[in-house]
Enzyme design. Structure first.
Site, PDB file in Angstrom:
ATOM      1  N   ASN A  12       0.869  -1.180   0.000  1.00  0.00           N
ATOM      2  CA  ASN A  12       0.000   0.000   0.000  1.00  0.00           C
ATOM      3  C   ASN A  12       0.909   1.234   0.000  1.00  0.00           C
ATOM      4  O   ASN A  12       1.487   1.579   1.020  1.00  0.00           O
ATOM      5  CB  ASN A  12      -0.884  -0.037   1.266  1.00  0.00           C
ATOM      6  CG  ASN A  12      -1.717   1.221   1.418  1.00  0.00           C
ATOM      7  OD1 ASN A  12      -1.817   2.039   0.499  1.00  0.00           O
ATOM      8  ND2 ASN A  12      -2.317   1.387   2.590  1.00  0.00           N
ATOM      9  N   LYS A  14       0.074   4.220  -0.253  1.00  0.00           N
ATOM     10  CA  LYS A  14      -0.583   5.428   0.295  1.00  0.00           C
ATOM     11  C   LYS A  14      -0.336   6.599  -0.653  1.00  0.00           C
ATOM     12  O   LYS A  14      -0.265   6.399  -1.868  1.00  0.00           O
ATOM     13  CB  LYS A  14      -0.127   5.694   1.725  1.00  0.00           C
ATOM     14  CG  LYS A  14      -0.255   4.439   2.603  1.00  0.00           C
ATOM     15  CD  LYS A  14      -0.104   4.682   4.056  1.00  0.00           C
ATOM     16  CE  LYS A  14      -0.281   3.363   4.813  1.00  0.00           C
ATOM     17  NZ  LYS A  14      -0.258   3.525   6.241  1.00  0.00           N
ATOM     18  N   HIS A  97      -9.721   1.325   4.784  1.00  0.00           N
ATOM     19  CA  HIS A  97      -8.449   1.509   5.496  1.00  0.00           C
ATOM     20  C   HIS A  97      -8.658   2.497   6.640  1.00  0.00           C
ATOM     21  O   HIS A  97      -9.455   3.439   6.528  1.00  0.00           O
ATOM     22  CB  HIS A  97      -7.383   2.035   4.517  1.00  0.00           C
ATOM     23  CG  HIS A  97      -6.017   2.035   5.125  1.00  0.00           C
ATOM     24  ND1 HIS A  97      -5.592   3.027   5.977  1.00  0.00           N
ATOM     25  CD2 HIS A  97      -4.990   1.154   5.029  1.00  0.00           C
ATOM     26  CE1 HIS A  97      -4.358   2.746   6.371  1.00  0.00           C
ATOM     27  NE2 HIS A  97      -3.971   1.615   5.807  1.00  0.00           N
ATOM     28  N   GLU A  99      -7.068   4.919   7.629  1.00  0.00           N
ATOM     29  CA  GLU A  99      -6.867   6.336   7.275  1.00  0.00           C
ATOM     30  C   GLU A  99      -8.094   6.876   6.547  1.00  0.00           C
ATOM     31  O   GLU A  99      -8.433   8.056   6.695  1.00  0.00           O
ATOM     32  CB  GLU A  99      -5.586   6.479   6.436  1.00  0.00           C
ATOM     33  CG  GLU A  99      -4.349   6.298   7.315  1.00  0.00           C
ATOM     34  CD  GLU A  99      -3.144   5.706   6.615  1.00  0.00           C
ATOM     35  OE1 GLU A  99      -3.091   5.711   5.377  1.00  0.00           O
ATOM     36  OE2 GLU A  99      -2.242   5.200   7.334  1.00  0.00           O
ATOM     37  N   GLU A 169      -5.652  -4.614  10.815  1.00  0.00           N
ATOM     38  CA  GLU A 169      -4.640  -3.573  10.984  1.00  0.00           C
ATOM     39  C   GLU A 169      -4.937  -2.763  12.240  1.00  0.00           C
ATOM     40  O   GLU A 169      -5.728  -1.806  12.194  1.00  0.00           O
ATOM     41  CB  GLU A 169      -4.643  -2.632   9.777  1.00  0.00           C
ATOM     42  CG  GLU A 169      -4.279  -3.290   8.477  1.00  0.00           C
ATOM     43  CD  GLU A 169      -3.632  -2.301   7.513  1.00  0.00           C
ATOM     44  OE1 GLU A 169      -2.514  -2.579   7.072  1.00  0.00           O
ATOM     45  OE2 GLU A 169      -4.232  -1.246   7.236  1.00  0.00           O
ATOM     46  N   GLY A 175       2.180   2.629  10.860  1.00  0.00           N
ATOM     47  CA  GLY A 175       3.119   3.739  10.692  1.00  0.00           C
ATOM     48  C   GLY A 175       3.844   4.144  11.963  1.00  0.00           C
ATOM     49  O   GLY A 175       4.475   5.196  12.012  1.00  0.00           O
ATOM     50  N   SER A 214       3.186  -1.669  10.466  1.00  0.00           N
ATOM     51  CA  SER A 214       4.632  -1.652  10.718  1.00  0.00           C
ATOM     52  C   SER A 214       5.325  -2.980  10.413  1.00  0.00           C
ATOM     53  O   SER A 214       6.302  -3.346  11.077  1.00  0.00           O
ATOM     54  CB  SER A 214       4.939  -1.206  12.162  1.00  0.00           C
ATOM     55  OG  SER A 214       4.529   0.129  12.354  1.00  0.00           O
TER      56      SER A 214
HETATM   57  P1  PGA Z   1       2.590   0.628   7.693  1.00  0.00           P
HETATM   58  O1  PGA Z   1       1.116   0.773   7.049  1.00  0.00           O
HETATM   59  O2  PGA Z   1       3.157  -0.658   7.168  1.00  0.00           O
HETATM   60  O3  PGA Z   1       3.338   1.840   7.210  1.00  0.00           O
HETATM   61  O4  PGA Z   1       2.404   0.604   9.173  1.00  0.00           O
HETATM   62  C1  PGA Z   1       0.285  -0.347   6.879  1.00  0.00           C
HETATM   63  C2  PGA Z   1      -1.035   0.099   6.314  1.00  0.00           C
HETATM   64  O5  PGA Z   1      -1.537   1.153   6.725  1.00  0.00           O
HETATM   65  O6  PGA Z   1      -1.613  -0.562   5.429  1.00  0.00           O
END
Ligand code: PGA
Length: 256
Positions: A12, A14, A97, A99, A169, A175, A214
């Site tokens: 992903n 983003k 997601h 976000e 998640e 993140g 992460s």
């Molecule tokens: P990250 O994000 O690996 O940067 O923690 C995972 C995600 O939000 O899909």
């Protein structure tokens, strides 16, 4: 019993990288991906999608989008429909997601509507769920997840033959550099699968449930050993194709 579920590694991006960087990324990723049984997908931003589908042609890498509209077409400025994604060669799509839920107000009903539209258009939805730190600390993870999952079961029941995935998640792990421990990932995904069994029956046994938050080349192997975990949704680490390929490789582990 051997694990019969497909394993997945999904990148992903983003809101990172430029369309002009897409071809170079895929060249590097293809160069270091081993022959693998793992299903690999990359989800770049919308403007990158045509370049990504072209760059992945002739490989087993699938291309996904990060979002889609719940509406089929029409006067919805700024939105992108499932049919448009399909038309540019996208085969899966992230839905709900954290976000999107946090910054763009997507609620459980909208997430379920997007999952339905994706399935109706032959896209494989990767539906994201996960608790925040507050819920985890207060011991409310399970009811929180039950609530997020509830509207999804009805959609899944309406399309029993079509593939979809769940990505667990935890928001506190995204993140932050603080991935869930293997034990937490295993226990929570087992809970999600048990919920799936209750609501959709037999198909729950083959429903891939991924972990995200992460994941990096250092922690991927220990997480990948967990029997209930079927793969990873990777954000930050997936921006580096060599790091993402190492995470794919970690999923080839033979589980007990
Ligand atoms: P990250 O994000 O690996 O940067 O923690 C995972 C995600 O939000 O899909």
């Amino acid at each position: 019993m051997p694990n019969v579920r497909d394993r997945w590694a999904i990148a992903n991006w983003k809101m990172n990288l430029l369309p002009s960087q897409t071809a170079g990324y895929f060249e590097r990723l293809r160069a270091c991906l081993q022959e693998t049984q793992v299903s690999v997908a990359v989800c770049p931003p919308y403007p990158h999608l045509p370049a990504a589908t072209a760059a992945a042609a002739g490989s087993r890498i699938r291309i996904g989008a990060q979002n889609l509209s719940d509406q089929p077409q029409g006067a919805f400025t700024g939105e992108v429909s499932a049919a448009m994604l399909q038309d540019v060669g996208v085969s899966l799509v992230l839905v709900g997601h954290s976000e999107r839920r946090r910054w763009f107000g997507e609620d459980d009903a909208l997430v379920a509507a997007k999952m339905r539209v994706a399935l109706e258009h032959g896209l494989c939805p990767v539906v994201c769920v996960g608790e925040g730190l507050e819920e985890r600390k207060a011991g409310r993870t399970q009811p929180w997840l039950q609530h997020q999952l509830q509207p999804l079961w009805e959609v899944a029941q309406a399309f029993p033959q079509l593939p979809w995935l769940i990505a667990y998640e935890p928001v506190w792990a995204i993140g932050t550099g603080e991935a869930a421990t293997p034990a937490i990932a295993q226990e929570t995904i087992a809970f999600i699968r048990q919920q799936a069994e209750q609501h959709v029956g037999a198909p729950a046994a083959t429903l891939p449930i991924l972990y995200g938050g992460s994941v990096d080349p250092d922690n991927a192997s220990a997480l990948a050993l967990q029997p209930e975990l079927d793969g990873f949704l990777v954000g930050g680490a997936s921006l580096n194709p060599e790091a993402f390929a190492a995470i794919v490789e970690a999923l080839t582990v033979v589980k007990a």
